[in-house]
Design an enzyme around this catalytic site. Structure first.
Site, PDB file in Angstrom:
ATOM      1  N   TYR A  91       0.855  -1.187   0.000  1.00 19.98           N
ATOM      2  CA  TYR A  91       0.000   0.000   0.000  1.00 19.98           C
ATOM      3  C   TYR A  91       0.894   1.241   0.000  1.00 19.98           C
ATOM      4  O   TYR A  91       1.876   1.278   0.729  1.00 19.98           O
ATOM      5  CB  TYR A  91      -0.898   0.008   1.241  1.00 19.98           C
ATOM      6  CG  TYR A  91      -1.743   1.254   1.392  1.00 19.98           C
ATOM      7  CD1 TYR A  91      -2.804   1.499   0.525  1.00 19.98           C
ATOM      8  CD2 TYR A  91      -1.487   2.179   2.402  1.00 19.98           C
ATOM      9  CE1 TYR A  91      -3.582   2.647   0.669  1.00 19.98           C
ATOM     10  CE2 TYR A  91      -2.266   3.324   2.548  1.00 19.98           C
ATOM     11  CZ  TYR A  91      -3.311   3.555   1.680  1.00 19.98           C
ATOM     12  OH  TYR A  91      -4.085   4.689   1.826  1.00 19.98           O
ATOM     13  N   ASP A 119       9.262   2.784  -0.171  1.00 23.15           N
ATOM     14  CA  ASP A 119       8.216   3.454   0.598  1.00 23.15           C
ATOM     15  C   ASP A 119       8.368   3.016   2.050  1.00 23.15           C
ATOM     16  O   ASP A 119       7.956   1.929   2.433  1.00 23.15           O
ATOM     17  CB  ASP A 119       6.832   3.095   0.049  1.00 23.15           C
ATOM     18  CG  ASP A 119       5.723   3.828   0.805  1.00 23.15           C
ATOM     19  OD1 ASP A 119       6.041   4.523   1.795  1.00 23.15           O
ATOM     20  OD2 ASP A 119       4.552   3.695   0.404  1.00 23.15           O
ATOM     21  N   LYS A 167       4.155   8.952   9.020  1.00 19.84           N
ATOM     22  CA  LYS A 167       3.887   8.330  10.329  1.00 19.84           C
ATOM     23  C   LYS A 167       4.819   8.822  11.458  1.00 19.84           C
ATOM     24  O   LYS A 167       4.663   9.957  11.886  1.00 19.84           O
ATOM     25  CB  LYS A 167       3.854   6.809  10.168  1.00 19.84           C
ATOM     26  CG  LYS A 167       2.686   6.418   9.220  1.00 19.84           C
ATOM     27  CD  LYS A 167       2.278   4.975   9.251  1.00 19.84           C
ATOM     28  CE  LYS A 167       0.967   4.805   8.510  1.00 19.84           C
ATOM     29  NZ  LYS A 167       1.075   4.283   7.143  1.00 19.84           N
TER      30      LYS A 167
END
Ligand SMILES: *Cc1c(COP(=O)(O)O)cnc(C)c1O
Length: 434
Positions: free
Chosen positions: A146, A241, A269
């Protein structure tokens, strides 16, 4: 609203009249586990408190950002101090210089970086840079990874053999989906096929070096090396990523753990310490393609927001001082060992995997799962039963069997012992002799 009105169920019916599904990000709606979402009012350390006043041990931790736990006192003090002086200029300021220096001094693949406001934005921008640098249009991604909700990454494998993709969300046009190829994790052959057919048009390969958004699917280092070699041979760029793994699996993320140097990397995050911060970075000559130096346009009204910058820096500095990565890995190992002991004793068809301080409770036995299609079909149902039993025993797991759990430094050995007791009681209810 008077306090006796603060009840999750009532709030949910009001929320349903405000937002689609009553939420602002889909997993929060509890569709993955059934039932209605709990509304939380406050949080501290390892605990979440619902509007009803029930306190849960929280293993979601905002889906990862809170590596120190909720409302860490030092981060809170720094944020208060910042809010007293200013929270947005839309102009140059010292806070992003400090956070940027901290990152650059520690992550070897980052020579230049740009702060943005989310992981999605970081990934979108990194892809734009890769396309500009190579003059090519295709992006190769992996099924089970994702990368946020940019149009061109909301795709799934198509029927073609060489990785052609089709849209995985309404509103994403076939033209846009056609710019993305999809290969399989842990499968060198599928990568070779995509490069054999499309190599000269692939601008970049993007991968989560630790896929952790569809269960936890740790990859063999050799697989990632193969990927990087194929990319290099074809003149394509490699994007790691690390929005979830960056500053989580170690100071320099998976790139450092595996000693691999991607061309571009994305973060989010933990980097914002619980505030909306994303970042993309990489080799100097690539990043210097970005405006105002180069022709790649990318901007943001709230980019490098001072509150996010100081929260992120304080979080990372404290994590480093407290040796967080090592401490958390040891605690997670022990926590999972104990849960697995209970699972074995109960002959439950589940296993608790972990990597650093991420864990995943999943159906099946102990061998690592590296591909999404190998996740046992019972995962959703088994997890849902455990999730609700855990809630009864006041443990909050991420509300989907395909999301990973996180430990924070606030999960002390004492709290973890209590969590093991509570989860064991919950598992006994689901799998024990009735
Ligand atoms: C969370 C995540 C994103 C998206 O970040 P947002 O801040 O939610 O936009 C992208 N990639 C990975 C690997 C993630 O874990």
């Amino acid at each position: 609203m008077s306090s006796n009105e603060l009840n999750s169920s009532r709030l949910f019916s009001r929320a349903l009249r405000i937002a689609p599904g009553g939420v602002h990000s889909p997993v929060r709606a509890f569709k993955g586990v059934g039932g209605e979402p709990i509304f939380f009012k406050s949080a501290n350390g390892a605990y979440l408190r619902s509007v009803e006043g029930i306190e849960y041990i929280d293993f979601c931790q905002s889906f990862g950002p809170n590596i120190l736990g909720h409302c860490d006192p030092d981060v809170k003090a720094r944020v208060h101090e910042q809010i007293d002086i200013a929270w947005s200029f839309g102009a140059s300021e010292p806070y992003s210089v400090e956070l940027g220096q901290w990152v650059k001094a520690r992550v070897h693949c980052v020579e230049r970086l740009r702060f943005v406001s989310s992981g999605t934005e970081a990934v979108m921008s990194a892809m734009r840079v890769a396309r500009a640098a190579t003059g090519r249009s295709l992006i190769l991604k992996f099924d089970g990874c994702y990368h946020g909700h940019a149009d061109s990454l909301l795709v799934k494998s198509g029927s073609g053999l060489a990785g052609e993709a089709s849209s995985d969300s309404a509103g994403v046009t076939t033209e846009v989906a056609g710019q993305t190829l999809v290969a399989n994790l842990d499968d060198e052959e599928s990568v070779n096929r995509a490069f054999a057919k499309h190599g000269a048009q692939i601008a970049a390969v993007i991968v989560e070096p630790l896929p952790a958004n569809f269960g936890l699917l740790p990859q063999r280092r050799e697989f990632l090396v193969h990927l990087m070699n194929q990319a290099r041979l074809s003149g394509s760029l490699m994007i790691f990523d690390e929005v979830i793994s960056g500053f989580r699996v170690g100071r320099g993320g998976m790139a450092e753990r595996l000693c691999l140097v991607p061309d571009l990397v994305t973060y989010g995050k933990i980097l914002g310490g619980g505030f909306p911060v994303g970042c993309y970075g990489g080799r100097k000559e690539l990043m210097e393609l970005v405006a105002p130096l180069g022709p790649v346009y990318q901007a943001g009204t709230l980019s490098a927001n001072p509150v996010g910058m100081v929260a992120g820096l304080e979080t990372l500095k404290k994590a480093e001082t407290e040796n967080a990565w090592w401490v958390l890995e040891e605690r997670t190992k022990e926590f999972c060992r104990q849960i697995n002991q209970t699972l074995q004793k109960l002959k439950a068809p589940l296993y608790m995997d972990h990597f650093a301080s991420l864990f995943w409770l999943r159906s099946g036995a102990g061998e690592p799962i590296r591909q999404p299609q190998r996740i046992p079909a019972g995962q959703k149902k088994e997890f849902a039963a455990v999730f609700h039993a855990a809630l009864k025993h006041k443990v909050y797991l991420p509300p989907s069997g395909y999301e990973v759990g996180f430990l924070s430094l606030a999960h002390t050995p004492e709290i973890l012992m209590s969590a093991v007791d509570r989860l064991s009681a919950a598992l006994e209810e689901v799998y024990g002799p009735s």
